[in-house]
Design an enzyme around this catalytic site. Sequence first.
Site, PDB file in Angstrom:
ATOM      1  N   HIS A  43       0.839  -1.208   0.000  1.00  0.00           N
ATOM      2  CA  HIS A  43       0.000   0.000   0.000  1.00  0.00           C
ATOM      3  C   HIS A  43       0.876   1.260   0.000  1.00  0.00           C
ATOM      4  CE1 HIS A  43      -2.681  -2.951   2.268  1.00  0.00           C
ATOM      5  NE2 HIS A  43      -3.473  -2.579   1.290  1.00  0.00           N
ATOM      6  N   LYS A  96      -0.554  -6.727  -7.898  1.00  0.00           N
ATOM      7  CA  LYS A  96      -0.788  -7.975  -7.155  1.00  0.00           C
ATOM      8  C   LYS A  96      -2.211  -8.464  -7.418  1.00  0.00           C
ATOM      9  CE  LYS A  96      -1.996  -9.957  -3.163  1.00  0.00           C
ATOM     10  NZ  LYS A  96      -3.004  -9.554  -2.212  1.00  0.00           N
ATOM     11  N   ASP A  97      -3.146  -7.514  -7.471  1.00  0.00           N
ATOM     12  CA  ASP A  97      -4.534  -7.852  -7.789  1.00  0.00           C
ATOM     13  C   ASP A  97      -4.712  -7.582  -9.281  1.00  0.00           C
ATOM     14  OD1 ASP A  97      -5.851  -8.201  -4.928  1.00  0.00           O
ATOM     15  OD2 ASP A  97      -4.452  -6.537  -4.828  1.00  0.00           O
ATOM     16  N   ARG A 151      -3.826 -10.204   4.398  1.00  0.00           N
ATOM     17  CA  ARG A 151      -4.269 -11.521   4.885  1.00  0.00           C
ATOM     18  C   ARG A 151      -3.105 -12.370   5.418  1.00  0.00           C
ATOM     19  NH1 ARG A 151      -7.907 -10.743   0.504  1.00  0.00           N
ATOM     20  NH2 ARG A 151     -10.073 -10.925   1.176  1.00  0.00           N
TER      21      ARG A 151
HETATM   22  P1  AMP Z   1      -6.364  -3.898  -0.463  1.00  0.00           P
HETATM   23  O1  AMP Z   1      -6.226  -3.122   0.798  1.00  0.00           O
HETATM   24  O2  AMP Z   1      -5.918  -5.321  -0.336  1.00  0.00           O
HETATM   25  O3  AMP Z   1      -7.725  -3.744  -1.101  1.00  0.00           O
HETATM   26  O4  AMP Z   1      -5.342  -3.261  -1.493  1.00  0.00           O
HETATM   27  C1  AMP Z   1      -5.377  -1.893  -1.798  1.00  0.00           C
HETATM   28  C2  AMP Z   1      -4.468  -1.634  -2.966  1.00  0.00           C
HETATM   29  O5  AMP Z   1      -3.137  -2.038  -2.638  1.00  0.00           O
HETATM   30  C3  AMP Z   1      -4.874  -2.443  -4.210  1.00  0.00           C
HETATM   31  O6  AMP Z   1      -4.683  -1.636  -5.370  1.00  0.00           O
HETATM   32  C4  AMP Z   1      -3.894  -3.582  -4.190  1.00  0.00           C
HETATM   33  O7  AMP Z   1      -3.638  -4.142  -5.466  1.00  0.00           O
HETATM   34  C5  AMP Z   1      -2.648  -2.915  -3.631  1.00  0.00           C
HETATM   35  N1  AMP Z   1      -1.755  -3.922  -3.064  1.00  0.00           N
HETATM   36  C6  AMP Z   1      -2.073  -4.906  -2.186  1.00  0.00           C
HETATM   37  N2  AMP Z   1      -1.002  -5.690  -1.937  1.00  0.00           N
HETATM   38  C7  AMP Z   1       0.015  -5.194  -2.699  1.00  0.00           C
HETATM   39  C8  AMP Z   1       1.377  -5.561  -2.884  1.00  0.00           C
HETATM   40  N3  AMP Z   1       1.924  -6.601  -2.259  1.00  0.00           N
HETATM   41  N4  AMP Z   1       2.130  -4.818  -3.736  1.00  0.00           N
HETATM   42  C9  AMP Z   1       1.599  -3.752  -4.383  1.00  0.00           C
HETATM   43  N5  AMP Z   1       0.315  -3.354  -4.244  1.00  0.00           N
HETATM   44  C10 AMP Z   1      -0.468  -4.053  -3.409  1.00  0.00           C
END
Ligand code: AMP
Length: 286
Positions: free
Chosen positions: A39, A151-152, A189
């Site tokens: 993030h 990653k997503d 997670r």
């Molecule tokens: P999330 O909080 O999991 O919904 O992720 C928020 C944002 O952070 C999304 O755009 C994800 O793709 C990005 N993100 C999550 N994990 C990673 C990672 N390991 N590397 C880069 N971006 C990430």
Amino acid sequence: MQIIKTINDLTLALSEFRKKNPAGRVGFVPTMGFLHEGHLSLMKKAREQNECVVVSIFVNPLQFNNPDDFTGYPVNIERDSSLCKDEKIDILFLPSKEEMYPETPLISLNMPALVETLCGKYRAGHFEGVMLVVSRLFHLVMPDSAYFGKKDYQQLAIIKRMTKDLAFPLNIFGMPTMRERDGLAMSSRNVRLSAQAREHASLINRGLKLSLQARSKGNLNIEELKEIARDVMESGSMNRVEYVQIVEPNTLMDIEYLEDDTEFVIACAVYTDGVRLIDNMEWPGE
Ligand code: AMP
């Protein structure tokens, strides 16, 4: 840093900023919190490119197809706020569920061509929920640019296309996956993994890497490349592979034949001790 919980206050803060900085750019990083380096890398990029950076933290109930995953999603707002402060974020938006969805939305967004593959095949309604919350957030923040992680990968592809199809006037930036030392993709997670499961989880990226290594040695056999990845992942007894797919980077369609210059993404979802983890790698790499 302003911590804002209502749409009204967000609108006021943004119009204040825009009044003072008519040419100022707004960068936006939507998240579900429990922040990690992944993030933060998005925030740093947003900070570099914009005069005002907005981060949202909202665990969106509409995108959880599994209620246990929703209730067990890790939360630590104090730590998250302090990390955002360190990244010099201007506005941290923390809406409640009632603020984001005063009424149950009646609209539904779909994009079958990009949704009915990879994770979408196994998570009914997930990407519909993502599209809805991201488009609501885009309307509220009206950013010049928004930042998402590779990653997503499927999520990024869907959001890029949604932005085009719905003519949102903003740029989408896809940022590289941040990883732990052993290659495990950072994820909120990961904290749910026991020490032993954490070791097994590292086989996920190892599998993808070995598959790409075989590709770099000239193996063009799709089934073999997927098999290599799957075998490594399944060598961890706590891992249950949901899918390993090799797809075209933009359409996300399964690739049937590889040629020397075929670009692709190898992507997977694996349950490690019951925790669903995803990862992917691009060929050729960056
Ligand atoms: P999330 O909080 O999991 O919904 O992720 C928020 C944002 O952070 C999304 O755009 C994800 O793709 C990005 N993100 C999550 N994990 C990673 C990672 N390991 N590397 C880069 N971006 C990430």
